[in-house]
Every structure is written in structure tokens, then in C-alpha cells.
Design a protein around this motif. Sequence first.
Motif, PDB file in Angstrom:
ATOM      1  N   ALA A  95       0.821  -1.221   0.000  1.00 23.06           N
ATOM      2  CA  ALA A  95       0.000   0.000   0.000  1.00 23.06           C
ATOM      3  C   ALA A  95       0.852   1.266   0.000  1.00 23.06           C
ATOM      4  N   LEU A  96       2.149   1.136   0.306  1.00 19.46           N
ATOM      5  CA  LEU A  96       3.033   2.308   0.345  1.00 19.46           C
ATOM      6  C   LEU A  96       3.700   2.576  -0.997  1.00 19.46           C
ATOM      7  N   ILE A  97       3.530   1.655  -1.946  1.00 15.68           N
ATOM      8  CA  ILE A  97       4.258   1.735  -3.209  1.00 15.68           C
ATOM      9  C   ILE A  97       3.379   2.410  -4.278  1.00 15.68           C
ATOM     10  N   PRO A  98       3.884   3.456  -4.940  1.00 13.62           N
ATOM     11  CA  PRO A  98       3.058   4.125  -5.959  1.00 13.62           C
ATOM     12  C   PRO A  98       2.630   3.164  -7.068  1.00 13.62           C
ATOM     13  N   ASN A  99       1.367   3.303  -7.488  1.00  9.69           N
ATOM     14  CA  ASN A  99       0.848   2.440  -8.564  1.00  9.69           C
ATOM     15  C   ASN A  99       1.576   2.652  -9.879  1.00  9.69           C
ATOM     16  N   ASP A 100       2.110   3.860 -10.055  1.00 10.30           N
ATOM     17  CA  ASP A 100       2.762   4.174 -11.332  1.00 10.30           C
ATOM     18  C   ASP A 100       4.292   4.039 -11.242  1.00 10.30           C
ATOM     19  N   LEU A 101       4.755   3.227 -10.297  1.00  6.90           N
ATOM     20  CA  LEU A 101       6.202   3.104 -10.099  1.00  6.90           C
ATOM     21  C   LEU A 101       6.930   2.739 -11.394  1.00  6.90           C
ATOM     22  N   ARG A 102       6.389   1.742 -12.109  1.00  8.09           N
ATOM     23  CA  ARG A 102       7.082   1.262 -13.310  1.00  8.09           C
ATOM     24  C   ARG A 102       7.269   2.393 -14.329  1.00  8.09           C
ATOM     25  N   GLU A 103       6.251   3.230 -14.463  1.00 14.03           N
ATOM     26  CA  GLU A 103       6.337   4.323 -15.452  1.00 14.03           C
ATOM     27  C   GLU A 103       7.301   5.422 -15.005  1.00 14.03           C
ATOM     28  N   ARG A 104       7.463   5.561 -13.697  1.00 12.73           N
ATOM     29  CA  ARG A 104       8.291   6.669 -13.187  1.00 12.73           C
ATOM     30  C   ARG A 104       9.762   6.330 -13.028  1.00 12.73           C
ATOM     31  N   VAL A 105      10.102   5.054 -13.085  1.00 12.65           N
ATOM     32  CA  VAL A 105      11.510   4.687 -12.925  1.00 12.65           C
ATOM     33  C   VAL A 105      12.268   5.164 -14.148  1.00 12.65           C
ATOM     34  N   ARG A 106      13.206   6.105 -13.938  1.00 18.34           N
ATOM     35  CA  ARG A 106      13.952   6.707 -15.034  1.00 18.34           C
ATOM     36  C   ARG A 106      15.331   6.071 -15.217  1.00 18.34           C
ATOM     37  N   ILE A 107      15.986   5.866 -14.102  1.00 22.60           N
ATOM     38  CA  ILE A 107      17.341   5.332 -14.157  1.00 22.60           C
ATOM     39  C   ILE A 107      17.386   4.150 -13.206  1.00 22.60           C
ATOM     40  N   ILE A 108      17.843   3.056 -13.679  1.00 25.44           N
ATOM     41  CA  ILE A 108      18.039   1.932 -12.778  1.00 25.44           C
ATOM     42  C   ILE A 108      19.406   1.343 -13.048  1.00 25.44           C
ATOM     43  N   THR A 109      19.988   0.770 -12.025  1.00 34.53           N
ATOM     44  CA  THR A 109      21.290   0.151 -12.229  1.00 34.53           C
ATOM     45  C   THR A 109      21.057  -1.180 -12.913  1.00 34.53           C
ATOM     46  N   GLU A 110      21.462  -1.240 -14.138  1.00 39.34           N
ATOM     47  CA  GLU A 110      21.165  -2.414 -14.947  1.00 39.34           C
ATOM     48  C   GLU A 110      22.083  -3.588 -14.664  1.00 39.34           C
ATOM     49  N   ASP A 111      23.247  -3.286 -14.051  1.00 38.20           N
ATOM     50  CA  ASP A 111      24.225  -4.359 -13.874  1.00 38.20           C
ATOM     51  C   ASP A 111      23.812  -5.277 -12.754  1.00 38.20           C
ATOM     52  N   SER A 112      22.566  -5.664 -12.720  1.00 44.02           N
ATOM     53  CA  SER A 112      21.953  -6.517 -11.698  1.00 44.02           C
ATOM     54  C   SER A 112      22.804  -6.729 -10.447  1.00 44.02           C
ATOM     55  N   VAL A 113      22.261  -7.428  -9.538  1.00 46.05           N
ATOM     56  CA  VAL A 113      22.931  -7.613  -8.246  1.00 46.05           C
ATOM     57  C   VAL A 113      24.289  -8.283  -8.471  1.00 46.05           C
ATOM     58  N   ILE A 114      25.273  -7.841  -7.710  1.00 46.27           N
ATOM     59  CA  ILE A 114      26.590  -8.464  -7.842  1.00 46.27           C
ATOM     60  C   ILE A 114      26.432  -9.963  -7.625  1.00 46.27           C
ATOM     61  N   SER A 115      26.946 -10.720  -8.535  1.00 44.01           N
ATOM     62  CA  SER A 115      26.825 -12.168  -8.404  1.00 44.01           C
ATOM     63  C   SER A 115      27.841 -12.689  -7.403  1.00 44.01           C
ATOM     64  N   ASN A 116      27.341 -13.339  -6.373  1.00 41.65           N
ATOM     65  CA  ASN A 116      28.272 -13.918  -5.405  1.00 41.65           C
ATOM     66  C   ASN A 116      29.137 -14.974  -6.050  1.00 41.65           C
ATOM     67  N   LYS A 117      28.560 -15.683  -6.996  1.00 43.22           N
ATOM     68  CA  LYS A 117      29.338 -16.742  -7.652  1.00 43.22           C
ATOM     69  C   LYS A 117      30.532 -16.118  -8.355  1.00 43.22           C
ATOM     70  N   ALA A 118      30.297 -14.983  -9.000  1.00 41.59           N
ATOM     71  CA  ALA A 118      31.394 -14.304  -9.699  1.00 41.59           C
ATOM     72  C   ALA A 118      32.467 -13.888  -8.704  1.00 41.59           C
ATOM     73  N   ILE A 119      32.028 -13.415  -7.548  1.00 39.05           N
ATOM     74  CA  ILE A 119      33.001 -12.992  -6.542  1.00 39.05           C
ATOM     75  C   ILE A 119      33.808 -14.191  -6.049  1.00 39.05           C
ATOM     76  N   MET A 120      33.115 -15.314  -5.852  1.00 39.71           N
ATOM     77  CA  MET A 120      33.815 -16.517  -5.395  1.00 39.71           C
ATOM     78  C   MET A 120      34.882 -16.943  -6.402  1.00 39.71           C
ATOM     79  N   ARG A 121      34.541 -16.791  -7.671  1.00 41.36           N
ATOM     80  CA  ARG A 121      35.498 -17.214  -8.699  1.00 41.36           C
ATOM     81  C   ARG A 121      36.691 -16.279  -8.760  1.00 41.36           C
ATOM     82  N   ASN A 122      36.502 -15.071  -8.272  1.00 43.84           N
ATOM     83  CA  ASN A 122      37.539 -14.065  -8.418  1.00 43.84           C
ATOM     84  C   ASN A 122      37.920 -13.525  -7.038  1.00 43.84           C
ATOM     85  N   PRO A 123      38.784 -14.260  -6.313  1.00 40.82           N
ATOM     86  CA  PRO A 123      39.065 -13.893  -4.923  1.00 40.82           C
ATOM     87  C   PRO A 123      39.629 -12.488  -4.761  1.00 40.82           C
TER      88      PRO A 123
END
Length: 289
Positions: free
Chosen positions: A151-179
Motif C-alpha cells: 500500500a506504500l508503493i506508488p501504482n505508477d512506479l514502473r512508469e516513473r523509474v527513469r534510471i536503474i542500475t542495470e548491472d543486476s545484483v553483484i553475483s556472489n558466484k562471480a566474486i567466489m570465482r575471483n578472490p
Amino acid sequence: MVSNPTTVSYRLFASGYCTAHDRIVDPKNGRGKARFYAVWLLIEHPQHGLFVFDTGYSPRFLEATQHFPDKFYGWATPAFIKNEETAMVQLAQTGIKPSDLSGMIISHFHADHVAGMLDFPKIPVICHSAAMQQVLSVKGFGAVRHGIVKALIPNDLRERVRIITEDSVISNKAIMRNPDELFSLQFKDLFGDGSVELAQLPGHACGQLGIRIHTADHTLFFATDAVWRKSTLEAGILPSPTVKLFFDDWAAYKTTFSALRNYQQTFPTHRLLFTHCPETLTHISSFNP
Ligand SMILES: [Zn+2]
């Protein structure tokens, strides 16, 4: 506000608080109840204008948690907020209307960070893509489990998002592979001028962001809920394992925690603050508990 008009500046505010057992924050030294003040920022950029980073609580949280399943949220984190403490009212006291803002940056969608969102209609919302996808898809108990009150989230959130960090969440697996990258943090330059960066802080919540601001005289790194109390970071004390019930990813949380310990040692002069840490309150000029 830092007065130099050619550089970015910020100001901290608090809007309400919730309480929880201190042992959850600090299993070794915690006693009694702790207050989690909901701190947010006003940022002024000389070209891009005014932004809020998070919004704190609003009485809307109390209304929204009157009914099940959200009532469980209110029981888990009893909240205290008055009308005059909201982000909207505190901004009005400094002469700023919601429509004066260029945008709103949301660290993550836990209710204590977004309960004021509906007071700022129409303006762009900047958040992590993974956080947005989760908040739009969860429902009922699933939402409560993730700390989200729909109920706290605007109904038009999707339309209003202008900039999002596209590089998705840091992959832990990637971090594990690269100490070598184990203790690294990833930052995204928000305006392309190096003045404000968004930091990816996975673990506590899906797509959680922090913010780093380089003002004329210091660097602030506001690392939101990646740590609740700076003294526990310095002592290497993780929160109680019971937080795994609502944290997004415990393994990622521990990696982020280690990265922040490393950050603090590498950049001891940076002002490292957290949303709910008591030390943060000492930087709020208007704080009046
Ligand atoms: Zn949170």
C-alpha cells in the motif's frame, strides 16, 4: 547544506523510528530495546537539482499495517511517527515542495525507507532494477516476508523509474570465482560527473543501494542497511542469525559486510554512515528526539 554552489551538497533528516531487540543488532553486547531511526537525505546538485534519497516513515505505515497480513509487519517492528516528522513536512519547513524535486532515489523498498513515497507523486524514481522487479511482483505474505508493504508503493512506479542500475545484483558466484574482488564494492556514477555514486550493497534486501557523495570538503558514504550500527562493523560482529528470516541473501550480506570493513580501513577519512546507526543522528542538525 554545504554552501559552495558549484559542488553537490547534502543534508540528513530522520522521519520516525521503529524498535527491536538490541540483541538482533549486536548479539554480543546488545541489551534491551534499540530504536531504528529512519534517516533519509536531501541532495542538491548544481545542475541536476534536488533529490531525496529514501523517505523515512510516514503515518501511512501505521494505517497500512492495521490489517493482515501487513499487521505482522507492524508487530515485528513497532513504528513511531508523527505527521510533522514526515519527509514532506520537513522539506516544506525548508521551503521545498515535492514538485521542486528532480527525483527520488530509493535504496530498497523496506517500509521504513519508502513510507513517504506517496507524498512525492509524479517525480522520477531511481532504484535498482532487481529491487523494482521484486516490489512489483511480491504479494500478501510474500511481500511482508520481504519487508514490503504494497500500500506504500506508488501504482505508477514502473512508469516513473527513469534510471536503474542495470548491472543486476553483484553475483556472489562471480566474486567466489575471483578472490581478488572479494572485498570490492561496485559504484555507479549517477550524473556522469563523479559527484554522486550509487553503491550496490547486496544481502540485506534485494538490489539494495547505498550512496556516496563527494562534497567540497568531505566524502559521505551512506551505506543504508548494510550495517545497522557502526560499532558492530568495527568489531566484526554480524547481526543475529534470526535476521536470515527476512534478509534477502545472508551469504551476500556477509560479503558486503566484509567489503565495508575493508572500505573503512582503506578510506578512514570518509564519513561512513548507516541509516539506523546512532552515530548518524549526530549529523542531523534538526534531530530532536
Ligand atoms: Zn532495510
